[in-house]
Design an enzyme around this catalytic site. Sequence first.
Site, PDB file in Angstrom:
ATOM      1  N   GLN A  92      -9.616  -3.843  -4.632  1.00 58.25           N
ATOM      2  CA  GLN A  92     -10.971  -3.444  -4.256  1.00 58.25           C
ATOM      3  C   GLN A  92     -11.925  -3.571  -5.449  1.00 58.25           C
ATOM      4  OE1 GLN A  92     -12.045  -2.240  -0.982  1.00 58.25           O
ATOM      5  NE2 GLN A  92     -13.933  -2.876  -1.993  1.00 58.25           N
ATOM      6  N   ARG A 137       0.890  -1.180   0.000  1.00 53.70           N
ATOM      7  CA  ARG A 137       0.000   0.000   0.000  1.00 53.70           C
ATOM      8  C   ARG A 137       0.915   1.213   0.000  1.00 53.70           C
ATOM      9  NH1 ARG A 137      -5.608   1.253   3.022  1.00 53.70           N
ATOM     10  NH2 ARG A 137      -6.218  -0.060   1.272  1.00 53.70           N
ATOM     11  N   HIS A 149      -6.790   1.130  -7.189  1.00 60.63           N
ATOM     12  CA  HIS A 149      -7.048   0.210  -6.070  1.00 60.63           C
ATOM     13  C   HIS A 149      -7.615  -1.084  -6.671  1.00 60.63           C
ATOM     14  CE1 HIS A 149      -7.600  -1.236  -2.145  1.00 60.63           C
ATOM     15  NE2 HIS A 149      -8.477  -0.387  -1.657  1.00 60.63           N
TER      16      HIS A 149
HETATM   17  N1  NVA Z   1      -9.934   6.541  -2.115  1.00 63.97           N
HETATM   18  C1  NVA Z   1      -9.692   6.089  -0.770  1.00 63.97           C
HETATM   19  C2  NVA Z   1      -9.871   4.608  -0.669  1.00 63.97           C
HETATM   20  C3  NVA Z   1      -9.723   4.055   0.715  1.00 63.97           C
HETATM   21  C4  NVA Z   1      -9.815   2.565   0.747  1.00 63.97           C
HETATM   22  C5  NVA Z   1      -8.294   6.503  -0.320  1.00 63.97           C
HETATM   23  O1  NVA Z   1      -7.367   6.422  -1.144  1.00 63.97           O
HETATM   24  O2  NVA Z   1      -8.138   6.919   0.815  1.00 63.97           O
HETATM   25  N1   CP Z   2     -11.342  -0.463   1.304  1.00 64.15           N
HETATM   26  C1   CP Z   2     -10.117  -0.488   1.841  1.00 64.15           C
HETATM   27  O1   CP Z   2      -9.089  -0.636   1.150  1.00 64.15           O
HETATM   28  O2   CP Z   2     -10.112  -0.368   3.183  1.00 64.15           O
HETATM   29  P1   CP Z   2      -8.849  -0.188   4.143  1.00 64.15           P
HETATM   30  O3   CP Z   2      -8.273   1.190   3.856  1.00 64.15           O
HETATM   31  O4   CP Z   2      -9.399  -0.305   5.523  1.00 64.15           O
HETATM   32  O5   CP Z   2      -7.847  -1.245   3.821  1.00 64.15           O
END
Ligand code: NVA
Ligand code: CP
Length: 305
Positions: free
Chosen positions: A132, A102, A129
């Site tokens: 997801q 991440r 992502h």
């Molecule tokens: N768009 C959000 C997704 C979180 C899972 C972020 O990048 O914070």
């Molecule tokens: N949806 C998602 O990626 O959640 P987290 O940020 O909790 O991992």
Amino acid sequence: MKRDVISMLDVKDDLLDIIALSRQLKTKSKKGESIKLLKDKTLAMLFEKSSTRTRVSFEVGMTKLGGHAIFLSTNDIQLGRGETIEDTALVLSRYVDLIMYRAKSNLAMQELAHHATVPVINGLDDQEHPCQVITDLMTIQEHKDTLKDRTFVYIGDGNNNMAHSYLLGCGIVGMHCRIVAPKPYWPDQKYVNRVKDFGITVDITDDISTATQKADVVATDTWVSMGDETEKEKRLTQFKAYTITQKIMQQAQPDAIFLHCLPAYYGYEVTKEVAHGPQSVIFDEAENRLWAQIGIMVTLAKNTE
Ligand code: NVA
Ligand code: CP
């Protein structure tokens, strides 16, 4: 040859196979049968940003597969003190079989994947992502049977990781895609151009009044992604008219489902009434992170055998 999943484009040829495998392993595991397909394998989980779902679902997934997962926060490892991404990738590749990352930036993600000699899975960066969106497509398929020719509507920040991966995901499975966002938050043109090659209808608009017409799926995400915190006040003002309410859901197909990758901020991108209402499948979606990533990990590990 090792294979990475950094973008949705990395699964363009076998996305439906990965979803089918994920669903098959989900059924098997829920029946109490063993799915220990990655016995003695180790996954490194490298986090530069916070997480609840990604962290827990990858770790539990690896346990179910008979392997082991190691949580590495960049605050704790030498990467946070200036060790290079290149050396981190080369060293981790000597110990583990898979890396989930991440990352703050897609550039860092690309660099890690370039130097790692084991498969790298994007657990979110600033551009995409994919885990997801693979999960979300699996969830839509579970609820709607078919994906092709459905109408998918995303309302909110059209220029974030979720919107970009949704665009590509819709293209790959042949769903019509509508992104509804204030103009400054329309998707990066790079993704819009790329998805047009798949031949789907892509509609990008700032018109919230007709946003959900004909929608089979309505999705949103936070207006303030990780990394956008300094723009919070400005964003809350600019997105004010884009909250998904019961009224907006009523303009969609009567059997439309609602998706949110979570975490959600109720009263902003969606009301709690919608998110916890009868059309919402957000907790099936959250659960499916586990099963979709099991499918992804098994697919990538098979590739390196
Ligand atoms: N768009 C959000 C997704 C979180 C899972 C972020 O990048 O914070
Ligand atoms: N949806 C998602 O990626 O959640 P987290 O940020 O909790 O991992």
